[in-house]
Structure formats: C-alpha cells, structure tokens
Design a protein around this motif. Sequence first.
Motif, PDB file in Angstrom:
ATOM      1  N   MET A 192       0.827  -1.200   0.000  1.00  0.00           N
ATOM      2  CA  MET A 192       0.000   0.000   0.000  1.00  0.00           C
ATOM      3  C   MET A 192       0.864   1.254   0.000  1.00  0.00           C
ATOM      4  O   MET A 192       0.601   2.201  -0.761  1.00  0.00           O
ATOM      5  CB  MET A 192      -0.928  -0.005   1.213  1.00  0.00           C
ATOM      6  CG  MET A 192      -1.885   1.189   1.229  1.00  0.00           C
ATOM      7  SD  MET A 192      -3.203   1.044   2.464  1.00  0.00           S
ATOM      8  CE  MET A 192      -2.239   1.101   3.978  1.00  0.00           C
ATOM      9  N   LEU A 193       1.912   1.280   0.816  1.00  0.00           N
ATOM     10  CA  LEU A 193       2.779   2.450   0.888  1.00  0.00           C
ATOM     11  C   LEU A 193       3.468   2.706  -0.450  1.00  0.00           C
ATOM     12  O   LEU A 193       3.552   3.853  -0.907  1.00  0.00           O
ATOM     13  CB  LEU A 193       3.824   2.242   1.988  1.00  0.00           C
ATOM     14  CG  LEU A 193       4.711   3.445   2.328  1.00  0.00           C
ATOM     15  CD1 LEU A 193       3.862   4.631   2.773  1.00  0.00           C
ATOM     16  CD2 LEU A 193       5.712   3.070   3.411  1.00  0.00           C
ATOM     17  N   SER A 194       3.936   1.638  -1.091  1.00  0.00           N
ATOM     18  CA  SER A 194       4.577   1.786  -2.391  1.00  0.00           C
ATOM     19  C   SER A 194       3.618   2.358  -3.420  1.00  0.00           C
ATOM     20  O   SER A 194       3.948   3.294  -4.160  1.00  0.00           O
ATOM     21  CB  SER A 194       5.099   0.425  -2.869  1.00  0.00           C
ATOM     22  OG  SER A 194       5.539   0.506  -4.214  1.00  0.00           O
ATOM     23  N   ASP A 195       2.406   1.821  -3.453  1.00  0.00           N
ATOM     24  CA  ASP A 195       1.430   2.283  -4.443  1.00  0.00           C
ATOM     25  C   ASP A 195       0.995   3.716  -4.164  1.00  0.00           C
ATOM     26  O   ASP A 195       0.722   4.474  -5.094  1.00  0.00           O
ATOM     27  CB  ASP A 195       0.217   1.349  -4.444  1.00  0.00           C
ATOM     28  CG  ASP A 195      -0.348   1.163  -5.848  1.00  0.00           C
ATOM     29  OD1 ASP A 195       0.454   1.064  -6.794  1.00  0.00           O
ATOM     30  OD2 ASP A 195      -1.582   1.113  -5.994  1.00  0.00           O
ATOM     31  N   ILE A 196       0.927   4.087  -2.898  1.00  0.00           N
ATOM     32  CA  ILE A 196       0.573   5.471  -2.562  1.00  0.00           C
ATOM     33  C   ILE A 196       1.605   6.431  -3.148  1.00  0.00           C
ATOM     34  O   ILE A 196       1.260   7.456  -3.741  1.00  0.00           O
ATOM     35  CB  ILE A 196       0.460   5.648  -1.038  1.00  0.00           C
ATOM     36  CG1 ILE A 196      -0.823   4.982  -0.525  1.00  0.00           C
ATOM     37  CG2 ILE A 196       0.476   7.131  -0.660  1.00  0.00           C
ATOM     38  CD1 ILE A 196      -0.932   4.943   0.973  1.00  0.00           C
ATOM     39  N   PHE A 197       2.892   6.106  -3.006  1.00  0.00           N
ATOM     40  CA  PHE A 197       3.938   6.967  -3.564  1.00  0.00           C
ATOM     41  C   PHE A 197       3.822   7.072  -5.082  1.00  0.00           C
ATOM     42  O   PHE A 197       3.941   8.163  -5.651  1.00  0.00           O
ATOM     43  CB  PHE A 197       5.325   6.453  -3.183  1.00  0.00           C
ATOM     44  CG  PHE A 197       5.808   6.936  -1.847  1.00  0.00           C
ATOM     45  CD1 PHE A 197       6.095   8.272  -1.645  1.00  0.00           C
ATOM     46  CD2 PHE A 197       5.972   6.063  -0.787  1.00  0.00           C
ATOM     47  CE1 PHE A 197       6.541   8.736  -0.412  1.00  0.00           C
ATOM     48  CE2 PHE A 197       6.407   6.501   0.445  1.00  0.00           C
ATOM     49  CZ  PHE A 197       6.692   7.841   0.637  1.00  0.00           C
ATOM     50  N   VAL A 209      -1.306  20.270  -5.628  1.00  0.00           N
ATOM     51  CA  VAL A 209       0.109  20.599  -5.423  1.00  0.00           C
ATOM     52  C   VAL A 209       0.858  20.608  -6.748  1.00  0.00           C
ATOM     53  O   VAL A 209       1.671  21.502  -7.028  1.00  0.00           O
ATOM     54  CB  VAL A 209       0.761  19.600  -4.439  1.00  0.00           C
ATOM     55  CG1 VAL A 209       2.276  19.824  -4.377  1.00  0.00           C
ATOM     56  CG2 VAL A 209       0.151  19.745  -3.058  1.00  0.00           C
ATOM     57  N   GLY A 210       0.593  19.605  -7.588  1.00  0.00           N
ATOM     58  CA  GLY A 210       1.268  19.518  -8.881  1.00  0.00           C
ATOM     59  C   GLY A 210       0.971  20.721  -9.762  1.00  0.00           C
ATOM     60  O   GLY A 210       1.866  21.264 -10.425  1.00  0.00           O
ATOM     61  N   ALA A 211      -0.287  21.130  -9.773  1.00  0.00           N
ATOM     62  CA  ALA A 211      -0.661  22.303 -10.564  1.00  0.00           C
ATOM     63  C   ALA A 211       0.039  23.559 -10.043  1.00  0.00           C
ATOM     64  O   ALA A 211       0.494  24.402 -10.826  1.00  0.00           O
ATOM     65  CB  ALA A 211      -2.176  22.471 -10.535  1.00  0.00           C
ATOM     66  N   GLY A 257      -4.592  10.930  -1.266  1.00  0.00           N
ATOM     67  CA  GLY A 257      -3.245  11.336  -1.666  1.00  0.00           C
ATOM     68  C   GLY A 257      -3.225  11.923  -3.060  1.00  0.00           C
ATOM     69  O   GLY A 257      -2.594  12.966  -3.309  1.00  0.00           O
ATOM     70  N   THR A 258      -3.940  11.286  -3.990  1.00  0.00           N
ATOM     71  CA  THR A 258      -3.992  11.783  -5.363  1.00  0.00           C
ATOM     72  C   THR A 258      -4.723  13.124  -5.431  1.00  0.00           C
ATOM     73  O   THR A 258      -4.333  14.017  -6.191  1.00  0.00           O
ATOM     74  CB  THR A 258      -4.679  10.754  -6.276  1.00  0.00           C
ATOM     75  OG1 THR A 258      -3.992   9.508  -6.173  1.00  0.00           O
ATOM     76  CG2 THR A 258      -4.646  11.204  -7.728  1.00  0.00           C
ATOM     77  N   ALA A 259      -5.785  13.259  -4.634  1.00  0.00           N
ATOM     78  CA  ALA A 259      -6.518  14.527  -4.612  1.00  0.00           C
ATOM     79  C   ALA A 259      -5.622  15.667  -4.130  1.00  0.00           C
ATOM     80  O   ALA A 259      -5.641  16.777  -4.686  1.00  0.00           O
ATOM     81  CB  ALA A 259      -7.744  14.395  -3.703  1.00  0.00           C
ATOM     82  N   GLY A 319      -0.260  11.684  -9.558  1.00  0.00           N
ATOM     83  CA  GLY A 319      -1.297  12.686  -9.319  1.00  0.00           C
ATOM     84  C   GLY A 319      -0.780  14.100  -9.496  1.00  0.00           C
ATOM     85  O   GLY A 319      -1.538  15.020  -9.800  1.00  0.00           O
ATOM     86  N   LEU A 320       0.537  14.285  -9.317  1.00  0.00           N
ATOM     87  CA  LEU A 320       1.136  15.611  -9.504  1.00  0.00           C
ATOM     88  C   LEU A 320       1.037  16.083 -10.948  1.00  0.00           C
ATOM     89  O   LEU A 320       0.891  17.283 -11.215  1.00  0.00           O
ATOM     90  CB  LEU A 320       2.609  15.587  -9.091  1.00  0.00           C
ATOM     91  CG  LEU A 320       2.933  15.465  -7.604  1.00  0.00           C
ATOM     92  CD1 LEU A 320       4.408  15.130  -7.417  1.00  0.00           C
ATOM     93  CD2 LEU A 320       2.587  16.756  -6.863  1.00  0.00           C
TER      94      LEU A 320
END
Length: 204
Positions: free
Chosen positions: A9-14, A149-151, A142-144, A20-21
């Motif tokens: 889960m931690l790997s996929d979150i990263f 942040v990416g924008a 996290g993606t939200a 997502g950025l």
Amino acid sequence: MNRTIKLLMLSDIFVLTGFGLIQPILAIFINEGVAGGNILTAGVASTLFLVTKSLVQLPFSRHIDESEKKTRWLIVGTALIAAVPVMYIFIDNIYQVYLAETLYGIGSGLAYPTWVGLWSQNLNPGRESFEWSVYSTSTGLGTAATAAVGAAIASLAGFTATFILTGLMCLLGCGILFMLDQESASGRRVVAISKERESRSKLD
C-alpha cells in the motif's frame, strides 16, 4: 494489516500520488510545450497508454499467477513507470510523448496484475473489504492532494520541477518494493531450509 500489505500500500501510494502531480497538467504540457502537441494528440497519448496496458496485463497475468518471483516483476513494472516522468523532462515532440505513454502502459501492464495478486494473497480473512477501503481511501486522498500541489508547482516552478518530483516519488515507491523483495527472499530461504531438514529427518 500484515507487513506485506502495508508495504504494498505504501509503495502504491507513492507511485499513484506521484502521478497525481502531473495528471492535471499533462494535457496542458502536451498542448503548449510539445512540437505537434494539441488536445487531440494528448487524447491519442492517453489512448496509447490504456490500450498498451490492457494488451500487456491480460497475458502477463497468466504468467505471474505461476511465478514465485512476483515482487521482482512488480519492481520491473514500477521501475518502468518511474522512468516515464523522467522522460517527460526531455520530451520536445509528440512522438516522444507516444513512446513515453507506451512505456507507461507496459510498466503498468506488468505492475498492476502482480500488485493485485500479491495484495489478494496477503489480505486478512474477514477484513478484505476494510483493507481494500483503507487502500482506496489512502490513494484517493493522496492523489486529490497532489493534484492541487502539482498544478501549483507547475505554475510557480515549471513543468520540469513537477516531473522531477513525480520521478522521485515513484523511485521511493520502487525502493519500498526492494525491501519487500528482500523480505520475501528471506522467507523463501527459511521455507526451503525447513523443507530440507524435514526431508533429511525422514531419511534418517
């Protein structure tokens, strides 16, 4: 949750939050910063990714079900995914975008069925819905967060800074998988030694 589930889960979150950025800005980058890029070719690039992923993952999933080295394949797929934002730093024409999205599709086609297989094998009986919900909530939030942040980073520091940060997050996710692979290899050695001792005791 056991340790394998937590590391997966931690790997996929990263990885997911890393991408997502760039998801909100990728079409803008292609339209404004790439020779031959426009809204249509941005759509074609997304189609290439999805078609490639679909064509790779279905036959590969049959192989990975029988493989004992699932984490190795997950690392390979994730490493290919991590290479994509790095490629975008140097992209200046639409055909390079197509190549990057095709590579993204190959990496995802290798990583997705492998990740799902490992996750399914390690779910705690009776807690499957909860553990899937924890994963979905974590990656969704996290993606939200990283979308905004990416924008902001792209607006203030440029596209390159966003791509670099995405690549670093993907590499962190890949590093976590290396930890998981080492633990899996140690577990396999313990099982092999136990079987060898059992067979020797039977012979004695």
